[in-house]
Enzyme design. Structure first.
Site, PDB file in Angstrom:
ATOM      1  N   HIS A  91      66.960  24.652  52.927  1.00 27.40           N
ATOM      2  CA  HIS A  91      65.733  25.270  52.446  1.00 27.40           C
ATOM      3  C   HIS A  91      64.760  24.233  51.880  1.00 27.40           C
ATOM      4  O   HIS A  91      65.136  23.096  51.560  1.00 27.40           O
ATOM      5  CB  HIS A  91      66.055  26.295  51.363  1.00 27.40           C
ATOM      6  CG  HIS A  91      66.733  25.690  50.167  1.00 27.40           C
ATOM      7  ND1 HIS A  91      66.061  25.002  49.179  1.00 27.40           N
ATOM      8  CD2 HIS A  91      68.046  25.658  49.814  1.00 27.40           C
ATOM      9  CE1 HIS A  91      66.905  24.569  48.270  1.00 27.40           C
ATOM     10  NE2 HIS A  91      68.123  24.953  48.636  1.00 27.40           N
TER      11      HIS A  91
ATOM     12  N   GLU B 158      74.673  28.991  48.640  1.00 25.00           N
ATOM     13  CA  GLU B 158      75.091  27.735  48.043  1.00 25.00           C
ATOM     14  C   GLU B 158      76.378  27.947  47.249  1.00 25.00           C
ATOM     15  O   GLU B 158      76.779  29.080  46.971  1.00 25.00           O
ATOM     16  CB  GLU B 158      73.962  27.205  47.133  1.00 25.00           C
ATOM     17  CG  GLU B 158      74.240  25.872  46.449  1.00 25.00           C
ATOM     18  CD  GLU B 158      74.520  24.740  47.432  1.00 25.00           C
ATOM     19  OE1 GLU B 158      75.682  24.678  47.917  1.00 25.00           O
ATOM     20  OE2 GLU B 158      73.610  23.927  47.687  1.00 25.00           O
TER      21      GLU B 158
END
Length: 214
Positions: free
Chosen positions: A12, A85
């Protein structure tokens, strides 16, 4: 020679917590202005590869990065929570300096690549790698050989998921670098179903390897 399935794992764009050196983990932080520009720029590059599918972590920073590519390709974005994550437990929200001061021995073990639980109550790298690899394998099955799947995820998810997919022995994981914001790693599946690494921490379009052993 025909290509196998390809998977491009895209980290990202930048968030304010990235810029401040704050451990995000699974805290749901949005892209900042820099991150939105990064996502748009990466999308303009990757759209030229004509991906067949996009799947994203459910966290906002990944979904916004995936949306930029979807706007360029007119593809729908699938969402998979397994691409999140690492869960960093009590470290989430702390700066690197604060972590160093509060849990120095654990922080040093994490920094050197030991498979410890971040914050003492987080998720190990092996656990992270297993869930990310599982998700990537499943979503790769929806594309045909020669097609490309883009997986929009996070730095730790890429590093640990890729090494799990490649079958790299755990003790060698620390020798592989991380991935910058809106940089990517590319894997290709061989005829015998093995995955091979063709690009890592890249920000230019992949090129064919010619005469690599000549």
């Amino acid at each position: 020679m025909s290509r196998g399935r390809q998977v491009l794992l895209l980290r990202h764009g930048q968030t304010g917590w990235n810029a401040a050196g704050r451990f995000q983990g699974q805290t749901d932080i949005e892209l900042d202005d820099v991150g939105r520009r990064q996502a748009k720029r990466a999308a303009s590059h990757l759209a030229r590869l004509s991906p067949s599918a996009i799947v994203s972590s459910d966290l906002l920073r990944a979904r916004a990065t995936a949306a930029a590519l979807a706007a360029q390709t007119q593809l729908e974005v699938a969402v998979d929570v397994r691409l999140r994550e690492v869960y960093a437990g009590s470290w989430q929200g702390l700066t690197t300096t604060e972590i160093d001061e509060q849990t120095p021995e654990l922080r040093q073990a994490w920094r050197t690549g030991a498979d410890v639980r971040p914050g003492g109550d987080g998720e190990t790298r092996l656990e992270l790698g297993k869930r990310v690899a599982e998700a990537v394998r499943e979503h790769a099955e929806i594309i045909d050989p020669g097609e490309l799947l883009v997986v929009v995820t996070h730095g730790g998810s890429i590093s640990n998921g890729v090494q799990t997919l490649l079958g790299v022995p755990r003790e060698y994981w620390p020798v592989v670098s991380g991935v910058g914001n809106c940089h990517w790693t590319v894997l290709e599946q061989q005829r015998d179903a093995r995955w091979v690494l063709t690009e890592h921490n890249a920000f230019s379009l992949p090129e064919d390897v010619v005469g690599d052993e000549s």
